[in-house]
Design a protein around this motif. Structure first.
Motif, PDB file in Angstrom:
ATOM      1  N   SER A  38       0.860  -1.177   0.000  1.00  0.00           N
ATOM      2  CA  SER A  38       0.000   0.000   0.000  1.00  0.00           C
ATOM      3  C   SER A  38       0.898   1.230   0.000  1.00  0.00           C
ATOM      4  O   SER A  38       1.974   1.225   0.598  1.00  0.00           O
ATOM      5  CB  SER A  38      -0.942   0.010   1.210  1.00  0.00           C
ATOM      6  N   CYS A  39       0.448   2.261  -0.657  1.00  0.00           N
ATOM      7  CA  CYS A  39       1.230   3.491  -0.808  1.00  0.00           C
ATOM      8  C   CYS A  39       1.441   4.151   0.554  1.00  0.00           C
ATOM      9  O   CYS A  39       0.469   4.406   1.274  1.00  0.00           O
ATOM     10  CB  CYS A  39       0.501   4.443  -1.748  1.00  0.00           C
ATOM     11  N   PRO A  40       2.688   4.455   0.926  1.00  0.00           N
ATOM     12  CA  PRO A  40       2.948   5.127   2.204  1.00  0.00           C
ATOM     13  C   PRO A  40       2.361   6.548   2.257  1.00  0.00           C
ATOM     14  O   PRO A  40       2.046   7.042   3.326  1.00  0.00           O
ATOM     15  CB  PRO A  40       4.463   5.185   2.302  1.00  0.00           C
ATOM     16  N   ARG A  63       2.820   8.591  -6.798  1.00  0.00           N
ATOM     17  CA  ARG A  63       4.130   8.554  -6.146  1.00  0.00           C
ATOM     18  C   ARG A  63       4.745   7.162  -6.247  1.00  0.00           C
ATOM     19  O   ARG A  63       4.044   6.164  -6.226  1.00  0.00           O
ATOM     20  CB  ARG A  63       4.018   8.950  -4.688  1.00  0.00           C
ATOM     21  N   GLN A  64       6.064   7.162  -6.312  1.00  0.00           N
ATOM     22  CA  GLN A  64       6.791   5.904  -6.334  1.00  0.00           C
ATOM     23  C   GLN A  64       7.313   5.614  -4.932  1.00  0.00           C
ATOM     24  O   GLN A  64       7.654   6.535  -4.194  1.00  0.00           O
ATOM     25  CB  GLN A  64       7.960   5.978  -7.315  1.00  0.00           C
ATOM     26  N   PHE A  65       7.344   4.336  -4.583  1.00  0.00           N
ATOM     27  CA  PHE A  65       7.859   3.960  -3.273  1.00  0.00           C
ATOM     28  C   PHE A  65       8.533   2.605  -3.355  1.00  0.00           C
ATOM     29  O   PHE A  65       8.140   1.738  -4.118  1.00  0.00           O
ATOM     30  CB  PHE A  65       6.744   3.954  -2.214  1.00  0.00           C
ATOM     31  N   THR A  71      10.935   2.525   6.571  1.00  0.00           N
ATOM     32  CA  THR A  71      11.356   1.432   7.441  1.00  0.00           C
ATOM     33  C   THR A  71      12.739   1.716   8.005  1.00  0.00           C
ATOM     34  O   THR A  71      13.408   2.666   7.597  1.00  0.00           O
ATOM     35  CB  THR A  71      11.414   0.085   6.689  1.00  0.00           C
ATOM     36  N   MET A  72      13.176   0.852   8.883  1.00  0.00           N
ATOM     37  CA  MET A  72      14.517   1.017   9.468  1.00  0.00           C
ATOM     38  C   MET A  72      15.610   0.811   8.427  1.00  0.00           C
ATOM     39  O   MET A  72      16.746   1.181   8.645  1.00  0.00           O
ATOM     40  CB  MET A  72      14.702   0.028  10.606  1.00  0.00           C
ATOM     41  N   GLU A 134       7.992   7.180  12.781  1.00  0.00           N
ATOM     42  CA  GLU A 134       6.772   7.107  11.986  1.00  0.00           C
ATOM     43  C   GLU A 134       5.666   6.389  12.731  1.00  0.00           C
ATOM     44  O   GLU A 134       4.502   6.713  12.625  1.00  0.00           O
ATOM     45  CB  GLU A 134       7.048   6.449  10.634  1.00  0.00           C
ATOM     46  N   MET A 135       6.064   5.364  13.515  1.00  0.00           N
ATOM     47  CA  MET A 135       5.087   4.632  14.300  1.00  0.00           C
ATOM     48  C   MET A 135       4.462   5.558  15.340  1.00  0.00           C
ATOM     49  O   MET A 135       3.249   5.551  15.551  1.00  0.00           O
ATOM     50  CB  MET A 135       5.773   3.444  14.986  1.00  0.00           C
TER      51      MET A 135
END
Length: 140
Positions: A38-40, A63-65, A71-72, A134-135
């Motif tokens: 899923s797109c961030p 957008r590209q991801f 992530t870490m 982010e979390m």
């Protein structure tokens, strides 16, 4: 794992298995998005995969991801194959694993191995590969 090959049972098999970049991407994608990517940015689930760039493009926002985004792994100079082998060692060594042992096995410095193990332990505790910052933002 990807279903095409058996999960690695030894460190040597893990190193061979994760030497393929696409296997690493597929593995992290499966861990991060059990129901598919899923797109961030917009959390839309319709996308297409840009194979040459090894990333997805969202059909909604454009957008590209990559699998690393958010992530870490995102800011790490170490490749996914090193990270996944370290993760394999961490979860498969019943007596634990030291940063010295990981450093020797993956041919990285002990300091880098220590950093990786700290991040991996936090991710396993949290049950997520998403960056801690982010979390925290998502929980607000």
């Amino acid at each position: 794992m990807d279903g095409k090959s058996k999960p690695p049972k030894s460190l040597q098999q893990a190193i061979r298995y994760f030497s393929d970049e696409q296997v690493c991407i597929d593995t992290v994608a499966a861990l991060r998005w059990p129901n598919g990517p899923s797109c961030p940015a917009c959390e839309h689930t319709e996308h297409y995969y840009l194979k040459t760039q090894k990333r997805w493009k969202c059909k909604e926002c454009g957008r590209q991801f990559s699998v690393k985004l958010g992530t870490m792994f995102e800011d790490s100079p170490l490749s996914l194959d090193k990270w996944l082998c370290a993760l394999w060692m961490l979860v498969n060594c019943k007596n634990g694993v030291s940063s010295h042992e990981v450093g020797r096995a993956l041919e990285i410095t002990q300091k880098s191995a220590w950093f990786m193990l700290q991040r991996l332990r936090l991710a396993l505790q949290a049950g997520s590969l998403v960056k801690l910052a982010e979390m925290a933002a998502r929980l607000k």
